[in-house]
Each structure stands twice: as structure tokens, then as C-alpha cells.
Design a protein around this motif. Structure first.
Motif, PDB file in Angstrom:
ATOM      1  N   VAL A  81      44.794  15.287  85.412  1.00  0.00           N
ATOM      2  CA  VAL A  81      43.479  14.644  85.459  1.00  0.00           C
ATOM      3  C   VAL A  81      43.645  13.156  85.182  1.00  0.00           C
ATOM      4  O   VAL A  81      44.161  12.759  84.131  1.00  0.00           O
ATOM      5  N   ILE A  82      43.212  12.326  86.137  1.00  0.00           N
ATOM      6  CA  ILE A  82      43.302  10.875  86.017  1.00  0.00           C
ATOM      7  C   ILE A  82      41.902  10.279  86.117  1.00  0.00           C
ATOM      8  O   ILE A  82      41.295  10.292  87.198  1.00  0.00           O
ATOM      9  N   PRO A  83      41.341   9.752  85.034  1.00  0.00           N
ATOM     10  CA  PRO A  83      40.071   9.026  85.139  1.00  0.00           C
ATOM     11  C   PRO A  83      40.334   7.585  85.561  1.00  0.00           C
ATOM     12  O   PRO A  83      41.324   6.977  85.143  1.00  0.00           O
ATOM     13  N   THR A  84      39.478   7.032  86.393  1.00  0.00           N
ATOM     14  CA  THR A  84      39.700   5.656  86.836  1.00  0.00           C
ATOM     15  C   THR A  84      38.379   5.023  87.240  1.00  0.00           C
ATOM     16  O   THR A  84      37.394   5.711  87.502  1.00  0.00           O
ATOM     17  N   CYS A  85      38.387   3.693  87.296  1.00  0.00           N
ATOM     18  CA  CYS A  85      37.192   2.953  87.727  1.00  0.00           C
ATOM     19  C   CYS A  85      37.580   1.532  88.110  1.00  0.00           C
ATOM     20  O   CYS A  85      38.079   0.775  87.263  1.00  0.00           O
ATOM     21  N   ASN A  86      37.413   1.206  89.386  1.00  0.00           N
ATOM     22  CA  ASN A  86      37.596  -0.157  89.883  1.00  0.00           C
ATOM     23  C   ASN A  86      38.988  -0.729  89.624  1.00  0.00           C
ATOM     24  O   ASN A  86      39.145  -1.938  89.423  1.00  0.00           O
ATOM     25  N   ARG A  87      40.009   0.138  89.646  1.00  0.00           N
ATOM     26  CA  ARG A  87      41.380  -0.333  89.498  1.00  0.00           C
ATOM     27  C   ARG A  87      42.254   0.423  90.502  1.00  0.00           C
ATOM     28  O   ARG A  87      43.102   1.231  90.122  1.00  0.00           O
ATOM     29  N   PRO A  88      42.052   0.202  91.800  1.00  0.00           N
ATOM     30  CA  PRO A  88      42.739   1.003  92.807  1.00  0.00           C
ATOM     31  C   PRO A  88      44.260   0.941  92.731  1.00  0.00           C
ATOM     32  O   PRO A  88      44.933   1.954  92.911  1.00  0.00           O
ATOM     33  N   GLU A  89      44.814  -0.249  92.458  1.00  0.00           N
ATOM     34  CA  GLU A  89      46.274  -0.358  92.402  1.00  0.00           C
ATOM     35  C   GLU A  89      46.845   0.482  91.267  1.00  0.00           C
ATOM     36  O   GLU A  89      47.871   1.164  91.432  1.00  0.00           O
ATOM     37  N   ALA A 148      47.213  18.388  82.189  1.00  0.00           N
ATOM     38  CA  ALA A 148      47.778  17.210  81.532  1.00  0.00           C
ATOM     39  C   ALA A 148      46.928  16.003  81.886  1.00  0.00           C
ATOM     40  O   ALA A 148      46.526  15.834  83.042  1.00  0.00           O
ATOM     41  N   MET A 149      46.655  15.172  80.894  1.00  0.00           N
ATOM     42  CA  MET A 149      45.858  13.974  81.101  1.00  0.00           C
ATOM     43  C   MET A 149      46.763  12.778  81.390  1.00  0.00           C
ATOM     44  O   MET A 149      47.852  12.660  80.821  1.00  0.00           O
ATOM     45  N   LEU A 150      46.296  11.902  82.277  1.00  0.00           N
ATOM     46  CA  LEU A 150      47.048  10.692  82.612  1.00  0.00           C
ATOM     47  C   LEU A 150      46.058   9.554  82.802  1.00  0.00           C
ATOM     48  O   LEU A 150      45.230   9.580  83.717  1.00  0.00           O
ATOM     49  N   GLN A 188      49.087   9.913  72.258  1.00  0.00           N
ATOM     50  CA  GLN A 188      48.322   9.131  73.225  1.00  0.00           C
ATOM     51  C   GLN A 188      47.948  10.050  74.379  1.00  0.00           C
ATOM     52  O   GLN A 188      48.684  10.989  74.706  1.00  0.00           O
ATOM     53  N   THR A 189      46.794   9.799  74.983  1.00  0.00           N
ATOM     54  CA  THR A 189      46.232  10.726  75.960  1.00  0.00           C
ATOM     55  C   THR A 189      47.214  11.106  77.062  1.00  0.00           C
ATOM     56  O   THR A 189      47.331  12.277  77.431  1.00  0.00           O
ATOM     57  N   SER A 190      47.932  10.137  77.602  1.00  0.00           N
ATOM     58  CA  SER A 190      48.807  10.401  78.745  1.00  0.00           C
ATOM     59  C   SER A 190      50.023  11.238  78.388  1.00  0.00           C
ATOM     60  O   SER A 190      50.774  11.641  79.288  1.00  0.00           O
ATOM     61  N   THR A 191      50.232  11.491  77.110  1.00  0.00           N
ATOM     62  CA  THR A 191      51.374  12.309  76.698  1.00  0.00           C
ATOM     63  C   THR A 191      51.019  13.783  76.520  1.00  0.00           C
ATOM     64  O   THR A 191      51.909  14.599  76.287  1.00  0.00           O
ATOM     65  N   ILE A 192      49.744  14.149  76.607  1.00  0.00           N
ATOM     66  CA  ILE A 192      49.314  15.480  76.160  1.00  0.00           C
ATOM     67  C   ILE A 192      49.187  16.453  77.330  1.00  0.00           C
ATOM     68  O   ILE A 192      48.536  16.178  78.331  1.00  0.00           O
ATOM     69  N   LEU A 193      49.804  17.626  77.157  1.00  0.00           N
ATOM     70  CA  LEU A 193      49.615  18.780  78.026  1.00  0.00           C
ATOM     71  C   LEU A 193      49.154  19.948  77.172  1.00  0.00           C
ATOM     72  O   LEU A 193      49.695  20.185  76.089  1.00  0.00           O
ATOM     73  N   ALA A 194      48.134  20.669  77.630  1.00  0.00           N
ATOM     74  CA  ALA A 194      47.623  21.836  76.903  1.00  0.00           C
ATOM     75  C   ALA A 194      47.037  22.800  77.933  1.00  0.00           C
ATOM     76  O   ALA A 194      46.907  22.468  79.119  1.00  0.00           O
TER      77      ALA A 194
END
Length: 326
Positions: free
Chosen positions: A10-18, A88-90, A162-168
Motif C-alpha cells: 500500500v502506497i499513499p501519495t499526493c501530487n508527487r508523481p516522480e 506492507a506499507m510503503l 518507520q511505516t515503510s519498514t512494517i509488514l503485518a
């Protein structure tokens, strides 16, 4: 790829396409191939949707929310859409090294507990140096709130998540969602609540598997200083912390947020909070003092000099691979 993925990203994003594309490619480049990547675009954002479509990988699903709800809400939406047993969060400004999921899924499946929470070390990349965090792993019997908050040196990163390190498990993410509206300490809040659930256990991969880009000249949540909000959260979450952890958080995290004000009343207010509600140690007092005494730029340089190492490039990603707060 089977109809049901083993793991959802799961990747949340907003206005950062690159950045979103870079993060998505690092997920798609994992050696564990049976996965789906759910990019939750936080509000209308045609540029990001177009950039993700150009990747051309059928494992990507893009969900565009009708209005902005911030990252915790976007992560919760992604978890509700996940089809994998694991999620997993990224974050969109981070990257995974290629074996990240394979290592974590192996640890999860070998854990012997119903709901393992698997984290990993990460490379903290600043404009000056790299450092690996956390610098140590939890000691046997150590209260988890103290592992995350109590320092053994003057710089953050001894114990860390940190969020990007977690898998559950996906079920755990749904049962314990992120707190919507909380601007800072989102992963700490989640981890402390999740690890109180029956059958959970925190497990760390000992090697760094995430690249955390600490671009200090770019706006990011971790550079915001909503200290009153954080103090209210800390007080409302008092049962998640031991007295030692409560004091350590107050005199490090909250101290870092308030120090730029140079308001001596706030310096004293935090001392009173730590003493009245917690049990500070000598290093907590020293941390509080050095945060207020030294400008942030100097603390950052000292941190990188003492705990950092020369920057090295991350491992290359390959889509063709087979199936320390101050």
C-alpha cells in the motif's frame, strides 16, 4: 502470478508523481513476485495517475480518493482493498531494496505466532551521510514503548520503527487502523496499539531493507512541529507508555518540536510534564538540554558525523528478477 497475491503493498501519495513511480518500481522489483501494489492517490491528481499507468505492470491498482484525507486515511483505504494475506506499507518518498519482502515474509511465516509484526532496519539517507536505524534491536523483556523512545545516546535512532519498514497480516491492519488526523508519530501510535493485540509479536530483520530519504529541504510530515497536538496525543495514550518511556518521549520528541520557539516557559513545561507524569533518567535531561542549546543544523551535522557513514548507492532494482526527531 496467481489470482490471489501473497502480499499487498500500500502506497499513499499526493501530487508527487516522480516519487510515487520510484516507490512503486521498488515494490514491483521485489524478488518476491506474487504481489499487488495498491497506490492510493489522496485526492484528484491526474499527473500521478498518468505516471503510474506508464509503468505498464498489471500488478498495480490505483485508487483515487474523491478528496484529500491525508496519509493515515489513505493507508486504511489501501488495507481495506488488499487481497494478500500480508500487507506492507510503503511511503511514496521511500524505496525498498529488492529482497525486503522475501526476508520479511520468511520471518513472519517462521515466527510461530498468529500475528507477527515484522519490521526491518533501514538506511537513513540525509544530504550529508547515511546511517542505519535502528542501531539496536529490542532486548528480551524490554517494554516495547521503552525500546521505541528511550535513548542510549544523544541522537535518535537507537530503537526505531518507520511505516515503510512494517509488514503485518492484512487482518491486523484492518483490525488496528491508523489514527486519522494524527500528523506525527503515526507509526509509533499504530505499533504500540497493534502490539497490545493478542497473538502479536514484534520481529526485526537485522539487515537494512529500506532506503529512507531524509531530504531536509523538502516538505514532509516528519518536519512539521504540531507539539500541542502531540502532547495531547501523548496524554490520551498514557496507557501505551511506561513512565520511563513517557518521560523520554517528552524530553526528546516534544523537546525537538518546541525548541525552535526558544520559549523558556515551554522548556520548563516539558520538564514538569516529564517529572509529573513520567520517570526521566539522566540521559533524558541531557537530551532535553542539548536539543534546546544547539541549533537544529548543528545537531544534524553532529548526528551524521557521529552515527553516519559515507553515502552509498542503494542496490539496483530490476523488474526482471524472477519469482535518528533530532
Amino acid at each position: 502470478m496467481s489470482p490471489e497475491p501473497d502480499v499487498s503493498v500500500v502506497i499513499p501519495t499526493c501530487n508527487r508523481p516522480e516519487l510515487a513511480v520510484r516507490a512503486a518500481r521498488s515494490a514491483l522489483g521485489q524478488t518476491w513476485r506474487n504481489l499487488e501494489v495498491i497506490v492510493v492517490v489522496d485526492g484528484p491528481d491526474e499527473a500521478t495517475v498518468k505516471a503510474l499507468a506508464e509503468i505498464g505492470d498489471p500488478r498495480i491498482e490505483v485508487i483515487v480518493l474523491p478528496e484529500r484525507g491525508k496519509a493515515p486515511n489513505a493507508r486504511n483505504v489501501g488495507a481495506r482493498h488488499a487481497r494478500g494475506r500480508w500487507t506492507a506499507m510503503l511511503d511514496d518518498d521511500d524505496e525498498w531494496l529488492p529482497t525486503k519482502l522475501a526476508v520479511q515474509i520468511g520471518l513472519a511465516e517462521a515466527s510461530g505466532v498468529p500475528d507477527p509484526v515484522v519490521a526491518c532496519r533501514m538506511i537513513n539517507r540525509t544530504p550529508r551521510a547515511d546511517s542505519v536505524m535502528p542501531r539496536r534491536l529490542p532486548a528480551p523483556g524490554e517494554p516495547i514503548s521503552e525500546y521505541f523512545t528511550v535513548r542510549r545516546g544523544l541522537f535518535y535512532g537507537d530503537g526505531f520503527i518507520q511505516t515503510s519498514t512494517i509488514l503485518a497480516s492484512t487482518e491486523l491492519w484492518r483490525r488496528v487502523p491508523f489514527t486519522v488526523g494524527l500528523r506525527r508519530q503515526q507509526e509509533l501510535d499504530w505499533a504500540l496499539r497493534a502490539l497490545r493485540e493478542p497473538g502479536t509479536e514484534l520481529i526485526y530483520a537485522s539487515e537494512p531493507l529500506v532506503l529512507w530519504h531524509q531530504d531536509e529541504d523538502r516538505d514532509r510530515i516528519s518536519l512539521q512541529n504540531p507539539w500541542r497536538e502531540q502532547l495531547e496525543w501523548l496524554r490520551a495514550s498514557r496507557d501505551l507508555f511506561t513512565p520511563r518511556a513517557y518521560a523520554a518521549f517528552t524530553l526528546s520528541v516534544l523537546s525537538s518540536m518546541t525548541a525552535p520557539t526558544r520559549d523558556v516557559k515551554l522548556f520548563r513545561e516539558l520538564l514538569a510534564e516529564a517529572r509529573g507524569q513520567g520517570r526521566p533518567g539522566a540521559l533524558d535531561y541531557l537530551t532535553h538540554l542539548q536539543i534546546w542549546a544547539l541549533p537544529p543544523s548543528m545537531r544534524h551535522r553532529l548526528r551524521d558525523l557521529i552515527v553516519g557513514r559515507p553515502k552509498s548507492p542503494p542496490q539496483p532494482q530490476d523488474d526482471r528478477v524472477p519469482a535518528d526527531v533530532d
